[in-house]
Design a protein around this motif. Structure first.
Motif, PDB file in Angstrom:
ATOM      1  N   GLY A 147       1.157  -1.148   0.369  1.00 41.48           N
ATOM      2  CA  GLY A 147       0.258   0.027  -0.095  1.00 41.48           C
ATOM      3  C   GLY A 147       0.351   1.289  -0.458  1.00 41.48           C
ATOM      4  N   PHE A 148       0.243   2.251  -0.398  1.00 36.61           N
ATOM      5  CA  PHE A 148       0.842   3.291  -0.668  1.00 36.61           C
ATOM      6  C   PHE A 148       0.110   4.311  -0.576  1.00 36.61           C
ATOM      7  CE2 PHE A 148       0.516   2.397  -5.015  1.00 36.61           C
ATOM      8  CZ  PHE A 148      -0.090   3.816  -5.624  1.00 36.61           C
ATOM      9  N   SER A 149       0.165   6.385  -0.223  1.00 33.17           N
ATOM     10  CA  SER A 149      -0.221   6.672  -0.016  1.00 33.17           C
ATOM     11  C   SER A 149       1.331   8.191   0.081  1.00 33.17           C
ATOM     12  CB  SER A 149      -0.707   7.399   2.049  1.00 33.17           C
ATOM     13  OG  SER A 149      -1.960   5.918   2.267  1.00 33.17           O
ATOM     14  N   LYS A 150       0.221   8.449  -1.319  1.00 28.99           N
ATOM     15  CA  LYS A 150       0.927  10.614  -1.259  1.00 28.99           C
ATOM     16  C   LYS A 150       0.241  11.377  -1.021  1.00 28.99           C
ATOM     17  CE  LYS A 150       2.049   8.780  -6.111  1.00 28.99           C
ATOM     18  NZ  LYS A 150       1.527   9.751  -7.867  1.00 28.99           N
ATOM     19  N   PHE A 151       1.405  12.170  -0.269  1.00 27.13           N
ATOM     20  CA  PHE A 151       0.917  13.591   0.591  1.00 27.13           C
ATOM     21  C   PHE A 151       1.831  14.550  -0.547  1.00 27.13           C
ATOM     22  CE2 PHE A 151       0.536  10.478   3.375  1.00 27.13           C
ATOM     23  CZ  PHE A 151      -0.537  10.505   4.294  1.00 27.13           C
ATOM     24  N   LEU A 152       1.508  15.944   0.119  1.00 18.99           N
ATOM     25  CA  LEU A 152       2.607  17.525  -0.329  1.00 18.99           C
ATOM     26  C   LEU A 152       2.300  18.082   1.215  1.00 18.99           C
ATOM     27  CD1 LEU A 152       0.350  18.676  -3.478  1.00 18.99           C
ATOM     28  CD2 LEU A 152       2.353  17.474  -3.321  1.00 18.99           C
ATOM     29  N   TYR A 153       3.765  18.565   1.159  1.00 20.74           N
ATOM     30  CA  TYR A 153       4.142  19.144   2.432  1.00 20.74           C
ATOM     31  C   TYR A 153       4.018  20.400   2.410  1.00 20.74           C
ATOM     32  CZ  TYR A 153       6.010  20.578   6.609  1.00 20.74           C
ATOM     33  OH  TYR A 153       6.222  20.759   8.058  1.00 20.74           O
ATOM     34  N   ASN A 169       1.402  22.277   6.228  1.00 22.30           N
ATOM     35  CA  ASN A 169       0.639  22.159   6.382  1.00 22.30           C
ATOM     36  C   ASN A 169       0.664  21.317   5.045  1.00 22.30           C
ATOM     37  OD1 ASN A 169      -1.382  23.075   7.732  1.00 22.30           O
ATOM     38  ND2 ASN A 169      -1.599  25.234   6.421  1.00 22.30           N
ATOM     39  N   TYR A 170       0.280  19.808   5.424  1.00 25.67           N
ATOM     40  CA  TYR A 170       0.236  18.475   4.462  1.00 25.67           C
ATOM     41  C   TYR A 170      -1.406  18.325   3.611  1.00 25.67           C
ATOM     42  CZ  TYR A 170       3.573  16.565   6.862  1.00 25.67           C
ATOM     43  OH  TYR A 170       4.564  15.940   7.897  1.00 25.67           O
ATOM     44  N   GLU A 171      -1.172  18.046   2.335  1.00 24.01           N
ATOM     45  CA  GLU A 171      -2.441  17.601   1.142  1.00 24.01           C
ATOM     46  C   GLU A 171      -1.876  16.106   1.300  1.00 24.01           C
ATOM     47  OE1 GLU A 171      -4.004  18.772  -3.097  1.00 24.01           O
ATOM     48  OE2 GLU A 171      -1.947  20.081  -1.610  1.00 24.01           O
ATOM     49  N   PHE A 172      -3.582  15.873   1.509  1.00 24.22           N
ATOM     50  CA  PHE A 172      -3.330  14.649   0.862  1.00 24.22           C
ATOM     51  C   PHE A 172      -3.824  13.922  -0.618  1.00 24.22           C
ATOM     52  CE2 PHE A 172      -5.468  10.416   0.785  1.00 24.22           C
ATOM     53  CZ  PHE A 172      -5.393   9.547   1.251  1.00 24.22           C
ATOM     54  N   LEU A 173      -3.158  13.476  -0.854  1.00 23.19           N
ATOM     55  CA  LEU A 173      -3.457  13.070  -2.896  1.00 23.19           C
ATOM     56  C   LEU A 173      -4.064  11.822  -2.955  1.00 23.19           C
ATOM     57  CD1 LEU A 173      -0.365  14.332  -4.075  1.00 23.19           C
ATOM     58  CD2 LEU A 173      -1.981  15.789  -3.854  1.00 23.19           C
ATOM     59  N   GLY A 174      -4.084  10.892  -2.071  1.00 26.03           N
ATOM     60  CA  GLY A 174      -4.686   9.565  -2.156  1.00 26.03           C
ATOM     61  C   GLY A 174      -3.723   8.761  -2.032  1.00 26.03           C
ATOM     62  N   THR A 175      -4.354   7.227  -1.865  1.00 26.74           N
ATOM     63  CA  THR A 175      -3.663   6.151  -1.027  1.00 26.74           C
ATOM     64  C   THR A 175      -4.405   5.114  -2.123  1.00 26.74           C
ATOM     65  OG1 THR A 175      -4.573   6.805   0.904  1.00 26.74           O
ATOM     66  CG2 THR A 175      -3.879   3.968   0.030  1.00 26.74           C
ATOM     67  N   SER A 176      -3.239   4.242  -2.613  1.00 23.91           N
ATOM     68  CA  SER A 176      -3.476   2.639  -3.794  1.00 23.91           C
ATOM     69  C   SER A 176      -2.732   1.961  -3.107  1.00 23.91           C
ATOM     70  CB  SER A 176      -2.887   3.365  -5.378  1.00 23.91           C
ATOM     71  OG  SER A 176      -3.427   2.317  -5.862  1.00 23.91           O
ATOM     72  N   ASN A 177      -2.746   1.153  -4.087  1.00 26.18           N
ATOM     73  CA  ASN A 177      -1.800  -0.212  -3.327  1.00 26.18           C
ATOM     74  C   ASN A 177      -1.331  -1.398  -4.668  1.00 26.18           C
ATOM     75  OD1 ASN A 177      -4.150  -3.155  -4.309  1.00 26.18           O
ATOM     76  ND2 ASN A 177      -5.188  -1.407  -2.650  1.00 26.18           N
ATOM     77  N   ILE A 178      -0.650  -1.994  -4.868  1.00 28.64           N
ATOM     78  CA  ILE A 178      -0.059  -2.918  -5.505  1.00 28.64           C
ATOM     79  C   ILE A 178       0.021  -4.525  -5.088  1.00 28.64           C
ATOM     80  CG2 ILE A 178       1.462  -3.255  -7.082  1.00 28.64           C
ATOM     81  CD1 ILE A 178       2.940  -0.832  -6.234  1.00 28.64           C
ATOM     82  N   LYS A 179      -1.026  -5.092  -5.944  1.00 30.66           N
ATOM     83  CA  LYS A 179      -1.467  -6.201  -5.623  1.00 30.66           C
ATOM     84  C   LYS A 179      -0.121  -7.312  -5.845  1.00 30.66           C
ATOM     85  CE  LYS A 179      -6.120  -5.737  -3.563  1.00 30.66           C
ATOM     86  NZ  LYS A 179      -7.085  -6.119  -3.631  1.00 30.66           N
ATOM     87  N   ALA A 180      -0.119  -8.522  -5.542  1.00 26.33           N
ATOM     88  CA  ALA A 180       1.115  -8.997  -6.406  1.00 26.33           C
ATOM     89  C   ALA A 180       0.817 -10.874  -6.037  1.00 26.33           C
ATOM     90  CB  ALA A 180       2.584  -8.973  -5.442  1.00 26.33           C
ATOM     91  N   THR A 181       0.377 -11.583  -6.486  1.00 25.88           N
ATOM     92  CA  THR A 181      -0.148 -12.462  -6.074  1.00 25.88           C
ATOM     93  C   THR A 181       0.403 -13.811  -6.884  1.00 25.88           C
ATOM     94  OG1 THR A 181      -1.504 -12.561  -8.127  1.00 25.88           O
ATOM     95  CG2 THR A 181      -2.268 -11.580  -6.259  1.00 25.88           C
ATOM     96  N   ASP A 182       1.135 -14.172  -7.805  1.00 21.09           N
ATOM     97  CA  ASP A 182       2.149 -15.132  -7.664  1.00 21.09           C
ATOM     98  C   ASP A 182       2.435 -16.133  -6.222  1.00 21.09           C
ATOM     99  OD1 ASP A 182       4.448 -16.492  -8.891  1.00 21.09           O
ATOM    100  OD2 ASP A 182       3.141 -15.828 -11.021  1.00 21.09           O
ATOM    101  N   LYS A 183       2.991 -16.982  -6.726  1.00 22.21           N
ATOM    102  CA  LYS A 183       3.297 -17.386  -5.429  1.00 22.21           C
ATOM    103  C   LYS A 183       5.007 -17.648  -6.110  1.00 22.21           C
ATOM    104  CE  LYS A 183       0.326 -21.641  -5.660  1.00 22.21           C
ATOM    105  NZ  LYS A 183      -0.545 -21.926  -4.146  1.00 22.21           N
ATOM    106  N   ASP A 184       5.399 -17.482  -6.953  1.00 19.36           N
ATOM    107  CA  ASP A 184       7.228 -17.116  -6.635  1.00 19.36           C
ATOM    108  C   ASP A 184       7.249 -15.592  -6.001  1.00 19.36           C
ATOM    109  OD1 ASP A 184       9.161 -16.196  -7.293  1.00 19.36           O
ATOM    110  OD2 ASP A 184       9.607 -17.791  -8.917  1.00 19.36           O
ATOM    111  N   ILE A 185       8.158 -16.000  -5.276  1.00 15.40           N
ATOM    112  CA  ILE A 185       8.136 -14.727  -4.242  1.00 15.40           C
ATOM    113  C   ILE A 185       8.523 -13.398  -5.693  1.00 15.40           C
ATOM    114  CG2 ILE A 185      10.520 -15.607  -3.434  1.00 15.40           C
ATOM    115  CD1 ILE A 185       8.034 -12.593  -2.264  1.00 15.40           C
TER     116      ILE A 185
END
Length: 124
Positions: free
Chosen positions: A16-22, A28-44
């Motif tokens: 997961g990750f979030s982006k901010f501007l400071y 002051n902080y400005e929240f730009l959003g949150t997202s994620n990167i899903k990796a489901t393969d059995k091989d690490i």
């Protein structure tokens, strides 16, 4: 001047990750959003490749002025994989000349709650 901050919650299955501007002038902080990167393969290593490719295509290596990592807890049986993922991610961020910071989950949750008033950002 506004600093671009990328906060990472590294995981070998869903990073997961979030982006901010400071704003250094107003503090002051400005929240730009949150997202994620899903990796489901059995091989690490295929999962690492999925995460790395997503970082490249989303410009996450070049975008931030500073990077904040959640300092993971040592529990469960995937500690080695998670440590390796954090190490690989940190290495790529350093290659991109991004300053890195490590914080506990409690500190990041407090920061995130303060920024976006949404509480614990669940990985979608």
């Amino acid at each position: 001047m506004k600093l671009k901050i990328l906060a990472l919650d590294a995981s070998s299955t869903c990073t997961g990750f979030s982006k901010f501007l400071y704003d250094e002038t107003t503090k002051n902080y400005e929240f730009l959003g949150t997202s994620n990167i899903k990796a489901t393969d059995k091989d690490i290593y295929k999962r690492f490749h999925t995460i790395h490719t997503s970082f490249v295509t989303q410009g996450l290596y070049e975008w931030p002025d500073q990077v904040v990592f959640e300092n993971y807890a040592f529990n469960g049986n995937r500690v080695t994989q998670l440590a390796e993922l954090n190490g690989v991610s940190a290495q790529f961020m350093l290659f991109s000349r991004n300053p890195l910071h490590y914080y506990s989950r409690k500190v990041l949750l407090t920061l995130n709650k303060h920024m976006n008033h949404l509480g614990d950002p669940a990985k979608i």
